[in-house]
Design an enzyme around this catalytic site. Structure first.
Site, PDB file in Angstrom:
ATOM      1  N   THR A  33      -5.373 -18.200  -6.538  1.00 50.37           N
ATOM      2  CA  THR A  33      -4.789 -18.159  -7.889  1.00 50.37           C
ATOM      3  C   THR A  33      -3.272 -18.115  -7.692  1.00 50.37           C
ATOM      4  O   THR A  33      -2.656 -19.164  -7.525  1.00 50.37           O
ATOM      5  CB  THR A  33      -5.301 -16.946  -8.700  1.00 50.37           C
ATOM      6  N   LYS A  65      -9.098 -14.904  -0.673  1.00 46.25           N
ATOM      7  CA  LYS A  65      -7.974 -14.998  -1.615  1.00 46.25           C
ATOM      8  C   LYS A  65      -7.648 -13.578  -2.060  1.00 46.25           C
ATOM      9  O   LYS A  65      -8.499 -12.689  -2.065  1.00 46.25           O
ATOM     10  CB  LYS A  65      -8.290 -15.895  -2.809  1.00 46.25           C
ATOM     11  N   THR A  68      -8.198  -7.617  -6.745  1.00 45.92           N
ATOM     12  CA  THR A  68      -8.483  -9.043  -6.922  1.00 45.92           C
ATOM     13  C   THR A  68      -8.537  -9.796  -5.621  1.00 45.92           C
ATOM     14  O   THR A  68      -7.604 -10.474  -5.218  1.00 45.92           O
ATOM     15  CB  THR A  68      -7.474  -9.780  -7.780  1.00 45.92           C
ATOM     16  N   GLU A  98       1.833 -10.423  -4.634  1.00 51.40           N
ATOM     17  CA  GLU A  98       2.615 -11.208  -5.607  1.00 51.40           C
ATOM     18  C   GLU A  98       4.109 -10.877  -5.533  1.00 51.40           C
ATOM     19  O   GLU A  98       4.511  -9.733  -5.686  1.00 51.40           O
ATOM     20  CB  GLU A  98       2.083 -10.956  -7.019  1.00 51.40           C
ATOM     21  N   ASN A 154       3.711 -12.437 -12.974  1.00 47.04           N
ATOM     22  CA  ASN A 154       2.694 -11.872 -13.857  1.00 47.04           C
ATOM     23  C   ASN A 154       2.976 -12.084 -15.331  1.00 47.04           C
ATOM     24  O   ASN A 154       2.081 -11.981 -16.159  1.00 47.04           O
ATOM     25  CB  ASN A 154       2.473 -10.400 -13.518  1.00 47.04           C
TER      26      ASN A 154
END
Lengths: 376, 376
Positions: free
Chosen positions: B139, B161, B172, B251, B372
């Site tokens: 993602t 992932k 996640t 991230e 985000n």
């Protein structure tokens, strides 16, 4: 209920002043009276927390508090403790000491001595004194935090600083509350704990707890016979207003977010649900970006201690139903509109019991990172 | 130990491929064999988690996994569950389904059907198949995550992932592991749990847990007699490498940070100490900004479950002692130099016991917020 215009100096018997230098600030508040306090739960306690909590335990009262910003005097060992004792000795009598700022550095004694001497001779008993003190205790706070109210004869006023490291149960925050109401030490402490459980213990900024958190309440003891309910109401109100100011001024924040969880199975679960939503960086960035990604709220709820029945869950934002019966019921464009306000109220209904908890927090912006990179 | 060049397709019996569209990705991995898995602890479980965990429980084996990115199929109620069942039915036999992406939206069935049909007819058993599958499940991941090793006769390879919402205990992340080693279901599960406790359960990105986390291990059952130690070593190694890739690709991160806590009183406290340091946004911004504000590490430690004796505490960064005997012993300029590397190792010595725990995480940059905000 009447708002008091002169902050903590609205109370007879309270004098204050503060100075700010380039890197440091110093505030002195004089008020001799019965004092109760609560301190950080972080296992690393700053020297002034150790010193002042002990002082209050022994004497049950304070004559002054001397507060410096810019240096936390935490993780400074025996020498740091001696610095706190020395700071107290700069004033007469029973002087509490509080510090906030960078951890691991010793205080600048020369700067503090010079300015403490100046403040001693220049205490004010008006609006300016309260404002100067509130200004001097700021670190990364973007505005000063003070409020005073009068209900019946009872006055309660306070100043506070906060902004990063807010949660769980206080977080880099200092708060100095004053009242004229003369109650027993035990009653004052009980009321302060109750007020804190609905205010300072219900704010979340970044999930960190600090080494220096302190909330003190001192009574001038001038109002001997007064209504208990009025006092509790005034104390609750002042605490909640200061807590909301701290949440709103979270480092780099652009929005105040209030999350109320209703109909939880018990208080612990309701509080955890509200807190987890406000602690989630993904939810916080969603509010900052004014996006419609409500799944992040659901995921944060599932990450809390609360039992969640997806099918029962209802969520309102700004009084508009956005989640009902296990699905998102509002259009993306509507959700984006709802989260575009500066102050956002989220109401989560778990439909499982009768418990309720409200928590305040803020969004997460790139400025949070910039502020905390710069602050060293 | 030999590195396997062709990812999961290094194993005979594993075929894979993947496609990426503008908003979505789809991967298909074919491997028929004994399967064990672990799933998210979030109380809101995505439909594919409910479906696939049940499928494995009933059959103890899978023939395929079909994985889509871009839509989590979480908080989608009964209809979402039916979508997961339908996705499985697109393939023959026992097909596990995993999803990752935005919560609260239904999957795009037309897109998935078209691409599942394409993948069914175009499975590859080489490097490209593994890479395409690893690419399709991304993602916000900035690079694909795959690794394979051979120790003795035993092969273990995996793709994964991850990137936001990493912690506590998975976050996640999806991970698909394959081995030729044929062991009992129970032994495979025990080894996977042990490997996870040293890898995927020891990474922290932003403190959120997701609705979709899944780790699956499938055996091709082709190597009947093999060395248990070799298998465990290979599985641990692959898991740790993938976990570190996930942490490094947090991230918006710019640095991989490894925190080892030594000489804790017990495992729980050692793990909590390491995790709390990597969870703290103030510590993470300190590393991003390459500042010398080490007090934030001390404060985060005090915020953990670990007992801390300030006077005993020792901290090394990149093998240089920076904290000793309750104070910061390195110059600011030296600390700034130490935290300027891309991969940073922090060693915390509590000097209280014999327990040790290593956790991986990353720094926090303004790009975390940008990513985000954009991802909806």
């Amino acid at each position: 209920m009447k708002e008091l215009e002169e902050g903590i100096c609205s109370l007879d018997g309270v004098e204050a002043n503060g100075v700010r230098g380039e890197d440091y600030g110093l505030a002195l508040i004089r008020c001799s009276g019965k004092t109760v306090g609560f301190f950080t739960k972080n296992k690393v306690q700053a020297a002034p927390v150790k010193f002042t909590s002990q002082l209050i335990k022994e004497n049950k009262r304070l004559d002054n508090v001397l507060v410096n910003s810019g240096c936390a005097n935490a993780f400074t060992g025996q020498k740091g403790y001696e610095d706190a004792v020395w700071m107290s000795s700069l004033l007469d009598g029973k002087t509490g000491v509080c510090s906030t700022g960078i951890i691991g550095k010793r205080v600048d004694k020369a700067w503090i001595e010079k300015n403490a001497n100046y403040l001693k001779d220049n205490l004010l008993s008006d609006k300016k004194g309260s404002k100067n003190a509130a200004d001097a205790i700021r670190t990364t706070d973007s505005f000063i935090k003070e409020i005073g109210v009068q209900i019946g004869d009872v006055k309660v006023a306070g100043i506070a600083k906060g902004s990063g490291m807010i949660e769980p149960d206080m977080g880099t925050m200092l708060c100095f509350l004053y009242t004229n109401a003369d109650f027993s030490q035990n009653f004052l402490k009980r009321c302060l704990r109750k007020a804190m459980d609905k205010s300072f213990n219900m704010i979340v900024v970044d999930g960190d707890t600090s080494t220096n958190d302190s909330v003190l309440l001192t009574s001038t003891e001038s109002l001997e016979k007064c209504d208990k309910k009025n006092f509790e109401e005034a104390l609750d109100l002042v605490s909640e207003k200061l807590a909301k100011m701290i949440a709103k001024d979270g480092e780099g924040s652009t929005k105040l977010i209030e999350v109320t969880t209703k109909e939880g199975r018990n208080n612990r679960e309701a509080k955890s649900a509200s807190k987890e939503v406000l602690r989630s960086p993904l939810v916080k960035t969603m509010f900052y970006g004014e996006s419609s990604n409500l799944g992040r709220i659901v995921s944060a709820l599932g990450n809390s201690e609360a039992f969640i029945d997806e099918e029962k869950l209802e969520i309102m934002i700004q009084d508009t139903k956005v989640i009902e019966g296990g699905r998102i019921v509002a259009e993306d464009s509507k959700i984006k509109e709802l989260v575009s306000d500066d102050e956002i109220h989220v109401e989560i209904n778990l439909k499982l019991g009768v418990s309720e908890a409200t928590v305040w927090g803020c969004d997460l912006s790139p400025r949070y990172v910039k502020i905390n990179v710069g602050y060293s």
